[in-house]
Design a protein around this motif. Structure first.
Motif, short mmCIF file in Angstrom:
data_model
loop_
_atom_site.label_atom_id
_atom_site.label_comp_id
_atom_site.label_asym_id
_atom_site.label_seq_id
_atom_site.Cartn_x
_atom_site.Cartn_y
_atom_site.Cartn_z
N ILE A 73 0.84 -1.19 0.00
CA ILE A 73 0.00 0.00 0.00
C ILE A 73 0.88 1.25 0.00
CG2 ILE A 73 -1.60 1.34 1.41
CD1 ILE A 73 -2.75 -1.35 2.37
N LEU A 74 1.87 1.24 0.86
CA LEU A 74 2.77 2.39 0.93
C LEU A 74 3.51 2.56 -0.38
CD1 LEU A 74 4.21 1.92 4.53
CD2 LEU A 74 2.43 3.48 3.77
N GLN A 75 3.88 1.46 -0.97
CA GLN A 75 4.62 1.51 -2.22
C GLN A 75 3.80 2.17 -3.32
OE1 GLN A 75 5.62 -2.36 -3.87
NE2 GLN A 75 7.65 -1.60 -4.41
N GLU A 76 2.54 1.78 -3.39
CA GLU A 76 1.68 2.41 -4.39
C GLU A 76 1.58 3.91 -4.18
OE1 GLU A 76 -1.50 -1.21 -5.41
OE2 GLU A 76 -2.19 0.78 -4.81
N SER A 77 1.43 4.30 -2.92
CA SER A 77 1.35 5.72 -2.62
C SER A 77 2.64 6.42 -3.03
CB SER A 77 1.09 5.95 -1.13
OG SER A 77 -0.14 5.37 -0.77
N HIS A 78 3.73 5.78 -2.68
CA HIS A 78 5.01 6.37 -3.03
C HIS A 78 5.14 6.55 -4.54
CE1 HIS A 78 9.24 6.92 -3.79
NE2 HIS A 78 9.32 5.75 -4.37
N GLU A 79 4.77 5.52 -5.26
CA GLU A 79 4.94 5.60 -6.71
C GLU A 79 4.09 6.72 -7.32
OE1 GLU A 79 4.28 1.59 -7.92
OE2 GLU A 79 6.27 0.98 -7.20
N GLN A 80 2.92 6.87 -6.78
CA GLN A 80 2.05 7.91 -7.33
C GLN A 80 2.56 9.31 -6.99
OE1 GLN A 80 -2.16 7.06 -6.62
NE2 GLN A 80 -1.73 4.87 -6.74
N THR A 81 2.99 9.50 -5.77
CA THR A 81 3.48 10.84 -5.43
C THR A 81 4.83 11.12 -6.10
OG1 THR A 81 4.48 9.99 -3.40
CG2 THR A 81 2.28 10.94 -3.22
N ARG A 82 5.61 10.09 -6.24
CA ARG A 82 6.90 10.29 -6.90
C ARG A 82 6.69 10.74 -8.35
NH1 ARG A 82 10.35 5.34 -8.79
NH2 ARG A 82 8.26 5.16 -9.65
N GLU A 83 5.70 10.15 -8.96
CA GLU A 83 5.44 10.54 -10.35
C GLU A 83 5.06 12.01 -10.41
OE1 GLU A 83 2.66 7.90 -12.24
OE2 GLU A 83 2.55 9.24 -13.99
N ILE A 84 4.25 12.43 -9.46
CA ILE A 84 3.88 13.85 -9.40
C ILE A 84 5.12 14.72 -9.27
CG2 ILE A 84 2.80 15.58 -7.90
CD1 ILE A 84 0.64 13.45 -7.28
N HIS A 85 6.00 14.32 -8.37
CA HIS A 85 7.19 15.13 -8.14
C HIS A 85 8.12 15.14 -9.35
CE1 HIS A 85 6.38 14.35 -3.64
NE2 HIS A 85 5.78 15.43 -4.04
N GLU A 86 8.22 13.99 -9.98
CA GLU A 86 9.10 13.93 -11.16
C GLU A 86 8.59 14.82 -12.28
OE1 GLU A 86 9.44 9.85 -12.17
OE2 GLU A 86 11.03 9.44 -10.70
N ARG A 87 7.29 14.80 -12.46
CA ARG A 87 6.72 15.60 -13.52
C ARG A 87 6.99 17.09 -13.26
NH1 ARG A 87 1.02 13.17 -15.03
NH2 ARG A 87 2.28 11.30 -14.77
N ILE A 88 6.87 17.49 -12.01
CA ILE A 88 7.13 18.89 -11.67
C ILE A 88 8.61 19.22 -11.86
CG2 ILE A 88 7.19 20.56 -9.78
CD1 ILE A 88 4.74 19.10 -8.63
N GLU A 89 9.43 18.27 -11.48
CA GLU A 89 10.87 18.48 -11.56
C GLU A 89 11.31 18.83 -12.97
OE1 GLU A 89 13.89 19.47 -9.85
OE2 GLU A 89 12.22 18.63 -8.70
#
Lengths: 211, 211, 211, 211
Positions: A73-89
Motif C-alpha cells: 500500500i505504501l509503495q503504491e502511494s510512493h509511486e504515485q506521489t513520486r510521479e507527481i514530483h518527477e513531472r514537476i521536476e
DNA sequence: AATGAATGAGGTTTCATTCAT
DNA sequence: TATGAATGAAACCTCATTCAT
C-alpha cells in the motif's frame, strides 16, 4: 508466491475488456479502507477478509504477510506521489513557483486519496527490517522534493532567508501533510478540493516568500 | 479501583515530607514513553510493566484497564494545554497577537512534551464510548481556542478575510501540531526550542496576517 | 520472561519440604511423553496443554516458544548423559573396559529414559539457529566420549585395528542408540534392563575386541 | 508453464513402447528428497510441488492424499528390500552365512538409497488405519528375514546361544538400520560403500558367531 | 494434466485481565 | 502493594484438499 501483477491503478489499465476485475486491487482497496480507519496494528486480517468477502486464510494468496500488505500500500502511494514530483521536476519553473506547484499537486493527491495518505504518514513505522529502510527512503525523497525548492528559492532570493531551510521545509511539509484533515470533520458545509488547495497554496506562499 | 491522584507533585503532601515520588506518576511516565514510541495498540501492558520494573499484574493497582491508562495520559495533556489557553484568554490582547501567543505557548509545550503530544494527537481514536466523547471534546476545545482568535482577527481586520476562518484555523492548528516533528530527525545540528518557536510564529503570522 | 528455574530434575532437589511441586517439571514431563510418541512437529502445544490440564495459552509461562521447550528437554538429556560420561572419564580403566562401561551406563540410561532418548536422537534436527548449533555440539560430545576410547583401545592393542576408528565408533554409537528399541515391541515376554544391557555389552565387546 | 519431462532422452518415445518416464516417478523422487530431509510432518505439499516445478493443486493428479504419497514411497522401499530378501532366501547357504549375506545386501541397499531408508525407518508411524497396519507388516517381514537366520544359526550351533534370539535379532537389525548414518557426517574422508559394508559384516559376524 | 483461487481447520503465539497468595 | 499462574479470546499464518476453468 503471489504472482498477481495488477497495474498501479493508474488510468490506462482498462484495456482488455474481458479482463476480470483483479482481486488484488480489491484486497488492497479493502485494506486501505480499514487501515486508514483503525490503524495498521488494530486492523486484523479478519477485518480485511470480511470486507473482501473471503475467509481470512484466503487472503494469503494475495500477500505473504500483513506487513507485506502494508508495504504494498505504501509503495503504491510512493509511486504515485513520486510521479507527481518527477513531472514537476522536469518543468522549467522558478523555485518558489515550483515549490507552490508541488504543494498544489501534492495536496490535490492527498485530498483525492485521503485514506492512502493517512496510511502513508502514520503507519510507516510499523514496517521492519529492510522494508522499513526502503520506505524510510521514500519519506526522505518526498522531503527532498520540497527542500530542493526551498534551497534554490533562498539562493535566488524569492524565499525568505531569515529562517533555516530545514525549518522552512518542515513547515511546508507539515502543512501539506495536514491538508488531509481539512475536509472531513463534522458539521457545516464541507469545502471542495479547489477551495482547500487554493487556500493552502496562498497561505504557504505568503509564509515563505521573501519580503 | 485505586485512582490515587496524589498532589501534582506540589510540596506539602502531609506525612512524608517533601514530595515522595508517587508510583502512579512513574507508571504514567513509563506508559507515555512506550506508547509514544510504539503507539497505543502495539504497546502491551507487559511493555509498561517492564519499564516500571514490576510484573504486569501489579499494574492493575494503578489503573483499571489499558484504556483508562491512555485516558489519564490524554487527560493530563489536556489539562496542561487548557491551562495555557485559559491563561492567554485572560490577557487583554488584540486577536492576532493572542493567536500568535497561543501558537507560541502551545508549541513550547509540545516541544517540551513531545511524547505526550504524540499520544495526544494520534492515539485519541483508540478510546471508546464515553471516554472517547470526552476526549473528543478536549480536541474541540483546543481548536476553539484558535478559531476564536481567528474569527475575532477577521472581524477587526488584522487577519486576512479571503480565506474562510475554518480553513485558517485548520492551517494554524496543523502547523502547531506538526511542530513536534521539527526537532528529532537525523543528521545536522538540531534546533533549540526558541529557534523553532520563533520560526513557527513568524511563518504563521506572515501567512494569516491581513495585507 | 520465564523465570522458573527448576533443578535439572537430578536427585537432591527435594530439599525444601514446602516446595510446591514445580509445575515446570510437570510441563516438561508432559511434553516428553507426547513428543516421544508423536514426534516434535506433530505435537501441538494443545497436546501438551491437554495433558497438563491447562489452556494452551497458559503454557507460555513455562517457555517462550515450542522450540525452546524442545531445547530444554534435549538439554536435560544432555546434562544427564554428560554426567555419566564424565564420571566414567575420571575412572582409571583400560580403554576397552572404559568403552564397555560407557556402553553399559549409556544403555542403562536410555532404557530408563526411553522417551527422552527417543527425542534426543530424532528431534534435534528441528532446532534452528543457535539452539541447533548448541545441540549439535552435544551430539558430538557424546560421539567423542566413545571415539576417545576406541582410539586409545586401538593404540594399546585391545581393540581391533583392521577397521577404521570412525567406523568402529559409529557402530558402537549406533548399537547404543538402538538399544532403546529393544524392549518395547509386541508379544512374548519382555526383557529386563540387566538382561538387555548384558547382552549388548557382550555383543559390542566381542565385535570390537582385538583377536 | 509446461515442464514436459518426456523420456530419458532415449530414442523411441513414440507410441510409448518400453518404459516412458512417468511423471509419477518424478513426484515420488521429489517427495523422497524433501521428506528425507525435513521429515514427513514438516514436509508440505507445497514443498514437493516446488521441487517438481508444478503448482500444489496439480499434485493431486498423482496421488489422493499426502498420506498415500508416503505409503507409496514406503511401499517401493519394501518391495525392493523384499526382493533382496527373497533372493537370499532361495540360496542354499548355512544360516550364519545367510545372515551375513542379508546384512551385506541390505546395507548395500540402504547406502545406495539413504533417503528412502531414512523415510522407511522414521516416518512409518505417521501412517494411519489400514495403511499403518500394512506397513507395520512390512517391518515385521524385514525383521523375520533376520530372525529366521538367527534361530537356524543357533540350532546348527554357528550362532551363539548365550543370548536370546530376539535380542540378537534386534542387535543385528539395529546395526543394519544404523548403517545409513555411517557415511554422511562432516569432515575427514568419507568411506565408500564397500569399506563400510565389509566393516559392518565383520563386526556383526564377530559379535554373533558362536565361539 | 494443469491451474490458481478458495476453503476450513488447526497451528503457534500474544495479551488484557483476574485472582489467590 | 506485589506476585505469578491462569484464563480465554483473538491475532497471524499454514496447509491439505477441492474445484471450476
Amino acid at each position: 508466491m503471489t504472482q498477481s501483477k495488477a497495474g498501479t491503478g493508474a488510468p490506462g489499465d482498462a484495456a482488455k475488456p474481458r479482463e476480470r476485475y483483479n482481486r488484488d486491487d480489491v484486497v488492497i482497496a479493502a485494506a486501505i479502507s480499514v487501515m486508514s480507519e483503525k490503524g495498521y496494528p488494530s486492523t486484523s486480517i479478519q477485518d480485511v477478509a470480511s470486507r473482501v468477502g473471503v475467509l481470512k486464510g484466503s487472503l494469503y494468496h494475495y500477500f505473504n504477510s500483513k506487513e507485506e500488505l502494508l508495504f504494498r500500500i505504501l509503495q503504491e502511494s510512493h509511486e504515485q506521489t513520486r510521479e507527481i514530483h518527477e513531472r514537476i521536476e522536469q518543468l522549467d519553473l522558478p523555485p518558489l513557483e515550483k515549490l507552490l506547484l508541488n504543494v498544489r499537486r501534492s495536496s490535490e493527491w492527498f485530498l483525492a486519496n485521503v485514506e492512502r495518505a493517512n496510511i502513508f504518514f502514520t503507519e510507516m513505522k510499523h514496517l521492519t527490517g529492510e522494508r522499513h529502510a526502503t520506505a524510510a527512503g521514500w519519506g526522505r525523497a518526498f522531503e527532498r522534493s520540497i527542500s530542493d525548492c526551498v534551497v534554490a528559492g533562498q539562493a535566488d532570493g524569492t524565499i525568505r532567508k531569515d529562517i533555516d531551510q530545514r525549518l522552512l521545509t518542515r513547515f511546508v511539509l507539515g502543512s501539506v501533510n495536514n491538508v488531509r484533515f481539512w475536509p472531513s470533520r463534522r458539521s457545516g458545509r464541507q469545502f471542495d478540493t479547489d477551495t482547500i488547495v487554493d487556500a493552502l497554496v496562498a497561505l504557504v506562499g505568503d509564509s515563505v516568500r521573501a519580503r
